[in-house]
Design an enzyme around this catalytic site. Structure first.
Site, PDB file in Angstrom:
ATOM      1  N   PRO A 151      -8.590  15.639  -8.014  1.00 53.34           N
ATOM      2  CA  PRO A 151      -7.604  15.731  -9.067  1.00 53.34           C
ATOM      3  C   PRO A 151      -6.185  15.832  -8.524  1.00 53.34           C
ATOM      4  O   PRO A 151      -5.946  16.509  -7.534  1.00 53.34           O
ATOM      5  CB  PRO A 151      -7.961  17.031  -9.782  1.00 53.34           C
ATOM      6  CG  PRO A 151      -8.987  17.698  -8.959  1.00 53.34           C
ATOM      7  CD  PRO A 151      -9.212  16.927  -7.747  1.00 53.34           C
ATOM      8  N   GLU A 152      -5.264  15.193  -9.197  1.00 57.76           N
ATOM      9  CA  GLU A 152      -3.850  15.374  -8.885  1.00 57.76           C
ATOM     10  C   GLU A 152      -3.267  16.292  -9.961  1.00 57.76           C
ATOM     11  O   GLU A 152      -3.999  16.789 -10.821  1.00 57.76           O
ATOM     12  CB  GLU A 152      -3.162  14.010  -8.779  1.00 57.76           C
ATOM     13  CG  GLU A 152      -3.897  13.127  -7.771  1.00 57.76           C
ATOM     14  CD  GLU A 152      -3.129  11.905  -7.283  1.00 57.76           C
ATOM     15  OE1 GLU A 152      -1.916  11.834  -7.486  1.00 57.76           O
ATOM     16  OE2 GLU A 152      -3.774  11.018  -6.689  1.00 57.76           O
ATOM     17  N   LYS A 186      -0.741  21.314  -8.147  1.00 58.75           N
ATOM     18  CA  LYS A 186      -2.200  21.339  -8.156  1.00 58.75           C
ATOM     19  C   LYS A 186      -2.754  22.751  -8.218  1.00 58.75           C
ATOM     20  O   LYS A 186      -3.964  22.958  -8.125  1.00 58.75           O
ATOM     21  CB  LYS A 186      -2.740  20.614  -6.911  1.00 58.75           C
ATOM     22  CG  LYS A 186      -2.315  19.143  -6.842  1.00 58.75           C
ATOM     23  CD  LYS A 186      -2.621  18.529  -5.496  1.00 58.75           C
ATOM     24  CE  LYS A 186      -1.964  17.158  -5.371  1.00 58.75           C
ATOM     25  NZ  LYS A 186      -2.035  16.624  -3.993  1.00 58.75           N
ATOM     26  N   ARG A 198       6.376  28.433  -2.356  1.00 61.82           N
ATOM     27  CA  ARG A 198       6.151  27.404  -1.339  1.00 61.82           C
ATOM     28  C   ARG A 198       6.041  26.013  -1.941  1.00 61.82           C
ATOM     29  O   ARG A 198       5.842  25.040  -1.207  1.00 61.82           O
ATOM     30  CB  ARG A 198       4.870  27.720  -0.558  1.00 61.82           C
ATOM     31  CG  ARG A 198       5.010  28.892   0.407  1.00 61.82           C
ATOM     32  CD  ARG A 198       3.723  29.148   1.184  1.00 61.82           C
ATOM     33  NE  ARG A 198       3.253  30.523   0.945  1.00 61.82           N
ATOM     34  CZ  ARG A 198       2.077  30.828   0.425  1.00 61.82           C
ATOM     35  NH1 ARG A 198       1.236  29.887   0.076  1.00 61.82           N
ATOM     36  NH2 ARG A 198       1.746  32.084   0.256  1.00 61.82           N
ATOM     37  N   ARG A 209      -4.766  10.503   5.654  1.00 64.45           N
ATOM     38  CA  ARG A 209      -5.074   9.997   4.317  1.00 64.45           C
ATOM     39  C   ARG A 209      -4.860   8.494   4.282  1.00 64.45           C
ATOM     40  O   ARG A 209      -4.024   7.953   5.009  1.00 64.45           O
ATOM     41  CB  ARG A 209      -4.172  10.661   3.264  1.00 64.45           C
ATOM     42  CG  ARG A 209      -4.211  12.179   3.283  1.00 64.45           C
ATOM     43  CD  ARG A 209      -5.597  12.758   3.090  1.00 64.45           C
ATOM     44  NE  ARG A 209      -6.185  12.381   1.800  1.00 64.45           N
ATOM     45  CZ  ARG A 209      -5.862  12.943   0.649  1.00 64.45           C
ATOM     46  NH1 ARG A 209      -5.011  13.919   0.602  1.00 64.45           N
ATOM     47  NH2 ARG A 209      -6.422  12.528  -0.465  1.00 64.45           N
TER      48      ARG A 209
END
Length: 331
Positions: free
Chosen positions: A2-3, A52, A163, A321
DNA sequence: TCTAAATGCGCAG
DNA sequence: TGCGCCTTTAGAT
């Protein structure tokens, strides 16, 4: 898988189902037993997403302030499944999964017998390795495969958020305003010579973008993913941010990522005979949804002709990736 | 029955 | 840069 759009959808679903309700919290799998014990029997006050990251706020009493935050990060294949009274509650969000309720539907009563009057909704048995189960009288949510699942204080939650970069889906991007969020994104990208392709995957640069949105937004901007951030004109980054706001909010609203413009879909662009569909989304079966094979420009289309210019789409591993892009359109 | 892949990320070196 | 971790599913054997 999931994004960020998925996580925002989840937060909304959890709020609709559970906000204001006292929940039984358990860990059928056992790996979250201590955390579940901490939350069990308290009221879910709200659920929110930043990129996320999913945060569920629990209070010991309805209406009170949040005492504990449940932080969940789905990682590559985490997913929530829901079941409850009424079919509209039954669905899965996260990695595409079989719906939890499908095998557990109540059998037809024989001879048209009227169901027992006292028949109350019963939650299905946990399916697979369920890390957390949130259970109310009318509905249940099961979490499997998260990369993070822990209980935090307010201070710890703030540290996590500190962050994270701006989130294009949040109304204000997580900053004073959406404009300020965009400025922060642009300045951040331009202060480094790390490639834009890598920076878009950095949650401190922009929160919620994953491998699909990264590839697709770069294609739509006609930008070479390997260009150093500091060499990208501010106007191009402005446009990328605005595009992310549009695309990701649409994704949060519809539950699927669609980045192709209508004119670029359909005939001549489909996966050739023998090609297999590689990307699944939870809403693939929905009537009227853009077919999965037509939803993207470059993601998972390596070797296929670019929808716009016909040049074969390239694939390269970047920082662990897969990166997809058209070397002609994104020069 | 086995294996590879997946929309992610933190850590060690 | 590479590895490990979390879990399920599609496709190969």
């Amino acid at each position: 898988m999931p994004e960020g759009h998925t996580v925002h959808r989840l937060a909304r679903t959890l709020e609709v189902l559970f906000a204001g309700r006292r929940l039984a919290v358990s860990s059928p799998q056992g790996r979250f037993a201590a955390g579940a014990a901490l939350l069990d029997g308290s009221v879910l006050v709200r659920a929110e997403a930043w990129g996320k990251q999913l945060f569920c706020g629990f209070a010991p009493v309805p209406g009170d302030g949040v005492q504990h935050w449940l932080r969940v990060h789905l990682g590559l294949y985490g997913a929530w499944t829901f079941a409850g009274e009424g079919d509209d509650v039954v669905h899965a969000i996260g990695a595409p999964r079989r719906r939890i309720g499908e095998r557990d539907s109540v059998p037809e009563a024989p001879d048209g017998a009227v169901p027992a009057a006292s028949e109350a909704w019963e939650p299905p048995e946990p399916r697979g390795a369920v890390r957390v189960r949130l259970l109310a009288d009318h509905a249940v949510a099961d979490l499997t495969g998260p990369t993070a699942c822990e209980v935090l204080t307010d201070v710890e939650k703030a540290a996590v958020e500190g962050r994270l970069g701006p989130d294009p889906i949040r109304p204000d991007g997580g900053h004073a305003s959406l404009a300020a969020a965009r400025d922060a994104f642009v300045a951040r990208v331009r202060r480094s010579r790390v490639t834009v392709g890598q920076q878009l995957m950095d949650q401190a640069v922009v929160a919620g973008v994953g491998n699909i949105y990264r590839a697709e937004v770069l294609f739509r901007a006609g930008l070479d993913p390997l260009r150093p951030g500091r060499d990208v004109p501010a106007a191009v980054l402005d446009a990328i941010w605005d595009d992310l706001v549009d695309l990701m909010r649409d994704g949060a609203a519809t539950g699927r990522i669609v980045t192709t413009r209508p004119a670029d879909r359909g005939a001549g662009h489909d996966v050739p005979d023998g090609g297999r569909r590689r990307t699944r989304q939870n809403t693939d079966d929905d009537a009227g949804a853009v077919p999965a094979d037509e939803a993207f420009y470059v993601y998972h289309r390596d070797g296929l002709p670019c929808r716009v210019c016909g040049t074969p789409v390239l694939l390269k591993e970047l920082a662990g990736r897969n990166l997809f892009w058209c070397p002609a359109c994104q020069a």
